[in-house]
Design an enzyme around this catalytic site. Sequence first.
Site, PDB file in Angstrom:
ATOM      1  N   GLY A 295       0.813  -1.212   0.000  1.00  0.00           N
ATOM      2  CA  GLY A 295       0.000   0.000   0.000  1.00  0.00           C
ATOM      3  C   GLY A 295       0.841   1.254   0.000  1.00  0.00           C
ATOM      4  N   VAL A 296       0.240   2.347  -0.495  1.00  0.00           N
ATOM      5  CA  VAL A 296       0.892   3.653  -0.521  1.00  0.00           C
ATOM      6  C   VAL A 296      -0.146   4.695  -0.137  1.00  0.00           C
ATOM      7  CG1 VAL A 296       2.126   5.347  -1.911  1.00  0.00           C
ATOM      8  CG2 VAL A 296       2.447   2.908  -2.371  1.00  0.00           C
ATOM      9  N   GLY A 297       0.244   5.629   0.713  1.00  0.00           N
ATOM     10  CA  GLY A 297      -0.697   6.672   1.118  1.00  0.00           C
ATOM     11  C   GLY A 297       0.003   7.929   1.544  1.00  0.00           C
TER      12      GLY A 297
ATOM     13  N   PHE B 148       0.827   8.942   4.477  1.00  0.00           N
ATOM     14  CA  PHE B 148       1.879   8.723   5.473  1.00  0.00           C
ATOM     15  C   PHE B 148       3.139   8.174   4.808  1.00  0.00           C
ATOM     16  CE2 PHE B 148       4.164   6.133   8.528  1.00  0.00           C
ATOM     17  CZ  PHE B 148       4.179   6.923   9.653  1.00  0.00           C
ATOM     18  N   GLY B 149       2.989   7.295   3.859  1.00  0.00           N
ATOM     19  CA  GLY B 149       4.107   6.666   3.179  1.00  0.00           C
ATOM     20  C   GLY B 149       3.684   5.311   2.646  1.00  0.00           C
TER      21      GLY B 149
ATOM     22  N   VAL C 185       3.379   1.032   2.820  1.00  0.00           N
ATOM     23  CA  VAL C 185       3.146  -0.049   3.770  1.00  0.00           C
ATOM     24  C   VAL C 185       3.741  -1.323   3.186  1.00  0.00           C
ATOM     25  CG1 VAL C 185       1.432  -1.308   5.114  1.00  0.00           C
ATOM     26  CG2 VAL C 185       1.025   1.072   4.493  1.00  0.00           C
TER      27      VAL C 185
ATOM     28  N   LYS D  11       4.457   0.223   8.316  1.00  0.00           N
ATOM     29  CA  LYS D  11       4.095   1.473   7.657  1.00  0.00           C
ATOM     30  C   LYS D  11       5.247   2.464   7.838  1.00  0.00           C
ATOM     31  CE  LYS D  11       0.109   3.227   8.923  1.00  0.00           C
ATOM     32  NZ  LYS D  11      -1.175   3.944   9.086  1.00  0.00           N
TER      33      LYS D  11
ATOM     34  N   ASP E 134     -12.814   8.439  10.049  1.00  0.00           N
ATOM     35  CA  ASP E 134     -12.569   7.924   8.700  1.00  0.00           C
ATOM     36  C   ASP E 134     -13.052   6.480   8.587  1.00  0.00           C
ATOM     37  OD1 ASP E 134     -11.805   8.275   6.088  1.00  0.00           O
ATOM     38  OD2 ASP E 134      -9.701   7.780   6.427  1.00  0.00           O
TER      39      ASP E 134
END
Length: 870
Positions: free
Chosen positions: A548-550, A552-553, A555, A569, A665
Amino acid sequence: MGGENKGAAKPQAVSSLCLVFSVFLFSFPNSALAGNSSFSPPINYLIDCGSTNQTVLQDGRIFKSDHDSTSLLSTNEEVQASVDSVNLNVSSSLPPSSLPLYRTARIFSEKSTYTFHIPKTGPLWVRLYFFPLPHASYDLKSAVFSVQTDRIVLLHDFSVRNDSTLLFKEYLVNVSDSRFSLKFMPNENSFAFINAIEVVSAPDTLISDSATTVSTHGEFKGLSHYAFQISYRLNVGGPQIPPNEDTSSRNWEPDNPYNIFPDGTGDASVPAKSIKYPETGATPLIAPSSVYATAAQLKDAQVSEHNFNLSWRMNVESNYSYLIRMHFCDIVSKSLNQLYFNVYINEMEGVSDLDLSSETKALSTAFYKDFVLDASAITKGYITVQVGVDNLLQGTKNAILNGVEVMKMSNVANSLDGLFTVDGKYMGPSSITNVLKIVAAVGLGLAATAMLFIAMICIRWRKRPQGSDKGNNISSWLLPLSSAKCKSNLSSYKSSKSSGSRRSSKFGSRKSKNAISGYFTTNGIGRFFPFSELQQATKNFDENAVIGVGGFGKVYLGTLEDGTKVAIKRGNPSSEQGINEFTTELDMLSKLRHRHLVSLIGFCDEDPEMVLVYEYMANGPFRSHLYGSNLPHLSWKQRLEICIGAARGLHYLHTGAAQSIIHRDVKTTNILLDENFVAKVSDFGLSKAVEKAYVSTAVKGSFGYLDPEYYRSQQLTEKSDVYSFGVVLFEVLCARPVICPKLPREEVNLADWVMHQHQRGMLHTMIDPRIIDTINSESLKKYVEAAEKCLHDHGVDRPSIGDVLWNLEYALQLQESASQIHAPEDKSANCIDFRNPDDRKEDHSIASTSDGADLTDVTLFSQIANFQGR
């Protein structure tokens, strides 16, 4: 160049000056009012300062020279400046027709006053033109001066440093005397200048005495006692409107430079002659028909869902209140009562469900509304006005705006520029008071430090080694506490993290890190991981391990030395959002332990690395098992059990901790499933702990799930999570995205569409066809009833998450009872019931591909694939 003209006009009696030139008053035609005989300004002074001749503009207005009307001006010393060869084609939002007014100027080396005879009291337009022309003896860019009337400060310590922009200042003031004065007051050892002046009557009906207060929705009264400076006047959706096309010689800018989302904005227009004015309210004097004949609207169905707003942002000066006038005219509807929309100012609701048809009783009819925005509501130096679709199921999903005016209001000092009155009195906070506050703060700080030091000595003395008082050296017990015991470092940890600034290492040596690791383990946060260990767990953060990417950075899926799989993460050091989420997650998860909340195993903070380590949820996000992947679908019973698990997690957040925690959220990507399909709520980066019924905060969340009441009021409550969970329940039932722009306009937003279909008795058309035949009707009825209550527009009408949990458990009981009695054919043979031990053996098939490879692309956190936006 004009030369000096010292002593050209000696001071004279003001009354005689004004009376002699009463004829001067009516010698200026105002072609801007052509075609509008309803208003002819009784006061119409147009002066081209420093000019030797009158100046006729392209729009037909005639500006007289103050050289031939010196009885208007009282001064001992004045200098003319003019220019013929300098290029004045400079950047400006003003129409080109005004350029001639900037080619001459009047310069004052001492206090000087223009005095105007006022035959009719009331509101006046005061317009001032400034441009620092080159001059042989004066550098106009260095001029510092003030401009004021008899009671209002217009400009204080004003200067024009930029010679690449024409400067235009426009004011609206009320005059109750027979004379009106404009005073130019140079600072010591400086001078003042002015290029042109307008003093023109404004319609008496232009500003009413009351408006709506945005923050309280109450009525603001007494506007007639304020002076105004026009900050912005925008013709939304249309071109510039020059002074000769306006009823009061006003200039209207195009809105393009201020539109935040131009790609989502569509323009609409009709012939100006088709615009009608009501019997009461808007008139051509409020705004010309050309303003109402153009509008901005939502561009297409892709952006017409209720979370998208047409938005305009304008920079303003803080510490002032503002009068905001918004112009509307329904030129987009085909019939009455089709258009309903909401109006927001600085993310606060101005009007809900505005129906122009009920206001004007006709289409293409002008309407305007005034709002007062208090200075306390302007915290970031700008004003944002927005219009967006409402939450009603009737009418078309659209919103419009035709024009905006933003006017600064005079403050406690009767000033539009600073806190000094016309008499020079300072009306701001006392400098003595400020000094006393500083001294008091410093004194308290020193006292607290001394008390802390004394307390530390006492503690160390009590813990001193046996016999230490017999020695000659007391340093052994006065030395600072060792790093292993110094918890004061930790008290500043979270505050320093949340600052968003560049961080230095908080932990020093490895010995200190081990000590802090022990501290955090003792206090429930978990283990401190050396960064090298996490590198090893992820094979140096191999891109193939990214799940994953978001914001925050990234995962990563990692494996610790003991074989434990974890989700790692890794924060992006340049992301301020990431720093905030890092500290929020640490803070929240240190207080939380629950079967249905994702557990934090530990963390790493080695400058500049910020890493959070979580338990690995083998079956990833709930959403991946509903749609958008090749995973086997879940049975209705499984979906109920997962929703119940998520509800239990939210119920614990709302009621189980010392403070109520609002997730902010809630969505299916933040409900993760472990190897046994047990649901756990994740991602607490936006969570908020509250001590009262609600907390005012900036709006955070995801499109489609966001509580509309929270969006309008910015007041966050537990019921905001309940609304989001209601959307989740329908998403689970229908197995489709909550926002799907590819669908027809009315179907884009799941919550709106499913409620609409339910009211029509057509809900069955939206249920996931893979499970519809297996759902017990009574179970479905109870489930839909719970979801529907969650989506009430007002939080007070929604149930608590505990009530929702009870209804879901009841729906599950009804489903299980029906299955035992009727034993229907299982049409979900490929589904795995995680309550059946035999089925658990097959769990790995869900977390792997057909060839047996690990399914590492399953998203794990809310920032990852299918992200809806925050």
